[in-house]
Design a protein around this motif. Structure first.
Motif, PDB file in Angstrom:
ATOM      1  N   THR A  46      46.723  32.721  39.216  1.00 23.60           N
ATOM      2  CA  THR A  46      46.953  33.356  37.923  1.00 23.60           C
ATOM      3  C   THR A  46      46.460  34.799  37.986  1.00 23.60           C
ATOM      4  O   THR A  46      45.625  35.158  38.834  1.00 23.60           O
ATOM      5  N   ASP A  47      46.951  35.603  37.086  1.00 20.11           N
ATOM      6  CA  ASP A  47      46.711  37.045  37.171  1.00 20.11           C
ATOM      7  C   ASP A  47      45.228  37.445  37.189  1.00 20.11           C
ATOM      8  O   ASP A  47      44.856  38.375  37.915  1.00 20.11           O
ATOM      9  N   PRO A  48      44.357  36.796  36.407  1.00 20.82           N
ATOM     10  CA  PRO A  48      42.954  37.246  36.401  1.00 20.82           C
ATOM     11  C   PRO A  48      42.249  37.158  37.757  1.00 20.82           C
ATOM     12  O   PRO A  48      41.240  37.840  37.974  1.00 20.82           O
ATOM     13  N   VAL A  49      42.742  36.329  38.663  1.00 16.14           N
ATOM     14  CA  VAL A  49      42.040  36.134  39.933  1.00 16.14           C
ATOM     15  C   VAL A  49      42.858  36.579  41.137  1.00 16.14           C
ATOM     16  O   VAL A  49      42.349  36.575  42.264  1.00 16.14           O
ATOM     17  N   LYS A  50      44.084  36.977  40.905  1.00 11.94           N
ATOM     18  CA  LYS A  50      44.960  37.352  42.007  1.00 11.94           C
ATOM     19  C   LYS A  50      44.341  38.493  42.805  1.00 11.94           C
ATOM     20  O   LYS A  50      43.877  39.478  42.240  1.00 11.94           O
TER      21      LYS A  50
ATOM     22  N   ASN B 171      35.870  36.046  45.730  1.00 11.54           N
ATOM     23  CA  ASN B 171      35.269  37.331  46.108  1.00 11.54           C
ATOM     24  C   ASN B 171      35.293  38.299  44.940  1.00 11.54           C
ATOM     25  O   ASN B 171      36.041  38.112  43.977  1.00 11.54           O
ATOM     26  N   THR B 172      34.500  39.342  45.059  1.00 12.49           N
ATOM     27  CA  THR B 172      34.430  40.381  44.029  1.00 12.49           C
ATOM     28  C   THR B 172      34.303  39.756  42.644  1.00 12.49           C
ATOM     29  O   THR B 172      35.062  40.050  41.711  1.00 12.49           O
ATOM     30  N   LEU B 173      33.340  38.872  42.501  1.00 14.10           N
ATOM     31  CA  LEU B 173      33.184  38.146  41.247  1.00 14.10           C
ATOM     32  C   LEU B 173      32.759  39.070  40.117  1.00 14.10           C
ATOM     33  O   LEU B 173      32.030  40.054  40.327  1.00 14.10           O
ATOM     34  N   LYS B 174      33.228  38.730  38.930  1.00  6.34           N
ATOM     35  CA  LYS B 174      32.948  39.506  37.722  1.00  6.34           C
ATOM     36  C   LYS B 174      32.241  38.599  36.705  1.00  6.34           C
ATOM     37  O   LYS B 174      32.414  37.377  36.739  1.00  6.34           O
ATOM     38  N   PRO B 175      31.498  39.185  35.784  1.00  3.89           N
ATOM     39  CA  PRO B 175      30.857  38.347  34.742  1.00  3.89           C
ATOM     40  C   PRO B 175      31.859  37.473  33.988  1.00  3.89           C
ATOM     41  O   PRO B 175      31.508  36.350  33.599  1.00  3.89           O
ATOM     42  N   GLU B 176      33.069  37.948  33.810  1.00 10.45           N
ATOM     43  CA  GLU B 176      34.072  37.156  33.094  1.00 10.45           C
ATOM     44  C   GLU B 176      34.594  35.971  33.905  1.00 10.45           C
ATOM     45  O   GLU B 176      35.340  35.153  33.378  1.00 10.45           O
ATOM     46  N   ASP B 177      34.169  35.842  35.151  1.00 11.06           N
ATOM     47  CA  ASP B 177      34.501  34.656  35.944  1.00 11.06           C
ATOM     48  C   ASP B 177      33.531  33.507  35.663  1.00 11.06           C
ATOM     49  O   ASP B 177      33.735  32.393  36.155  1.00 11.06           O
TER      50      ASP B 177
ATOM     51  N   GLY C 293      44.058  27.648  34.068  1.00 12.84           N
ATOM     52  CA  GLY C 293      44.368  27.520  35.474  1.00 12.84           C
ATOM     53  C   GLY C 293      43.942  28.754  36.251  1.00 12.84           C
ATOM     54  O   GLY C 293      43.954  29.868  35.735  1.00 12.84           O
ATOM     55  N   VAL C 294      43.548  28.540  37.489  1.00 14.68           N
ATOM     56  CA  VAL C 294      43.092  29.619  38.356  1.00 14.68           C
ATOM     57  C   VAL C 294      43.983  29.726  39.584  1.00 14.68           C
ATOM     58  O   VAL C 294      44.502  30.797  39.895  1.00 14.68           O
ATOM     59  N   ALA C 295      44.153  28.600  40.287  1.00 11.74           N
ATOM     60  CA  ALA C 295      44.927  28.602  41.532  1.00 11.74           C
ATOM     61  C   ALA C 295      45.421  27.197  41.812  1.00 11.74           C
ATOM     62  O   ALA C 295      44.893  26.215  41.294  1.00 11.74           O
ATOM     63  N   CYS C 296      46.433  27.134  42.676  1.00 10.74           N
ATOM     64  CA  CYS C 296      46.983  25.836  43.039  1.00 10.74           C
ATOM     65  C   CYS C 296      47.541  25.918  44.458  1.00 10.74           C
ATOM     66  O   CYS C 296      48.056  26.987  44.862  1.00 10.74           O
ATOM     67  N   ILE C 297      47.405  24.828  45.213  1.00 12.53           N
ATOM     68  CA  ILE C 297      47.993  24.748  46.538  1.00 12.53           C
ATOM     69  C   ILE C 297      48.902  23.530  46.576  1.00 12.53           C
ATOM     70  O   ILE C 297      48.530  22.448  46.120  1.00 12.53           O
ATOM     71  N   SER C 298      50.111  23.725  47.089  1.00 13.35           N
ATOM     72  CA  SER C 298      51.085  22.648  47.063  1.00 13.35           C
ATOM     73  C   SER C 298      50.789  21.618  48.152  1.00 13.35           C
ATOM     74  O   SER C 298      50.062  21.879  49.104  1.00 13.35           O
ATOM     75  N   SER C 299      51.392  20.435  47.993  1.00  5.33           N
ATOM     76  CA  SER C 299      51.241  19.374  48.985  1.00  5.33           C
ATOM     77  C   SER C 299      52.300  19.477  50.065  1.00  5.33           C
ATOM     78  O   SER C 299      52.108  18.974  51.178  1.00  5.33           O
TER      79      SER C 299
END
Length: 126
Positions: free
Chosen positions: A60-64, A83-89, A46-52
């Motif tokens: 999640t912490d890696p992308v916060k 933004n500020t993308l990394k190779p691990e993305d 999981g990366v992110a979620c937006i509620s209804s």
């Protein structure tokens, strides 16, 4: 196909991309929408979620602090600004919809989502 992702591509480290998740035949407003990613040989995470309900967002912490999820009701689209993308993305990114009211501890469980898009490839070069 109820969900369609787009916006992936190749970008250098430190760059930005914006992914789109479009709903077809139904309104995304009635669902929590999550973004996930899967790198080769790794599990889908999981990366992110937006509620209804109130538009609450979770990351999640890696992308916060680097990624932002948002919803545009007029275009029936959910975006993931990266933004500020990394190779691990580097991964295939998927969006998914959920009829549940999810909290942070639940957003990364694939079992909580009932429909998925086909994915879009994001490659970040170093």
């Amino acid at each position: 196909v109820p969900l369609v992702e787009s916006g992936g591509g190749l970008v250098q480290a430190g760059g930005s991309l914006r992914l789109s998740c479009d709903g077809s035949g139904f309104s995304l407003d009635y669902y929590a929408i999550g973004w996930f990613r899967q790198a080769p040989g790794k599990e889908r995470e999981g990366v992110a979620c937006i509620s209804s309900s109130d538009g609450s967002t979770y990351y999640t912490d890696p992308v916060k602090g680097r990624f932002t999820i948002s919803r545009d009701s007029a275009s029936n689209t959910v975006y993931l600004q990266m933004n500020t993308l990394k190779p691990e993305d580097t991964a295939v990114y998927y969006c998914a919809k959920s009829s549940l009211s999810l909290i942070l501890s639940e957003i990364s469980s694939t079992a909580n989502y009932e429909s998925w898009g086909q994915g879009t490839q994001v490659t970040v070069s170093s």
